[in-house]
Design a protein around this motif. Structure first.
Motif, PDB file in Angstrom:
ATOM      1  N   THR A   6       0.854  -1.182   0.000  1.00 16.46           N
ATOM      2  CA  THR A   6       0.000   0.000   0.000  1.00 16.46           C
ATOM      3  C   THR A   6       0.889   1.231   0.000  1.00 16.46           C
ATOM      4  N   ARG A  33      -3.567  -4.790  -9.017  1.00 18.96           N
ATOM      5  CA  ARG A  33      -4.194  -3.711  -8.259  1.00 18.96           C
ATOM      6  C   ARG A  33      -5.528  -4.215  -7.718  1.00 18.96           C
ATOM      7  N   GLN A  35      -7.116  -2.075  -5.164  1.00 20.45           N
ATOM      8  CA  GLN A  35      -7.710  -0.764  -4.934  1.00 20.45           C
ATOM      9  C   GLN A  35      -6.740   0.249  -5.519  1.00 20.45           C
ATOM     10  N   LYS A  36      -7.089   1.522  -5.488  1.00 18.64           N
ATOM     11  CA  LYS A  36      -6.264   2.521  -6.180  1.00 18.64           C
ATOM     12  C   LYS A  36      -4.798   2.483  -5.771  1.00 18.64           C
ATOM     13  N   GLN A  81     -13.301 -11.791   0.434  1.00 18.19           N
ATOM     14  CA  GLN A  81     -13.587 -10.688  -0.479  1.00 18.19           C
ATOM     15  C   GLN A  81     -15.061 -10.707  -0.837  1.00 18.19           C
TER      16      GLN A  81
END
Length: 96
Positions: A6, A33, A35-36, A81
């Protein structure tokens, strides 16, 4: 090993926006990826050290934040998830 990378790169300046793009590019070359600014990477010890070295060379430790999370196996028991994103099965067949 499965790791989570991250980062939070300051984008207040043009140099910061360039750093953000370079950090993302390094991560995209190693993992996926999720998340951003969050990537899942399946790496061995040498790849992990190389990734860490390359990312540390890109960030500004005064302004940015970089974190590595090493997950123990089996990851399918530790990761839940929900929603429409499905991660790549690293152990499944490779389809191009």
């Amino acid at each position: 090993m499965l790791i989570i990378v991250t980062y939070d790169v300051s984008t207040e300046t043009a140099a910061g926006r360039r750093r953000l793009r370079r950090v993302a590019k390094v991560c995209e070359g190693v993992g996926q990826r999720v998340q951003k600014s969050v990537f899942e990477c399946k790496v061995n010890a040498m790849q992990y050290e190389d990734l860490e070295r390359r990312l540390l060379a890109e960030i500004d430790e005064e302004q940015d934040n970089l974190r590595f999370y090493r997950l123990t196996e089996p990851s399918d028991l530790k990761i839940k998830q929900y929603g429409n994103f499905r991660s790549i099965d690293f152990n499944g067949p490779l389809v191009i």
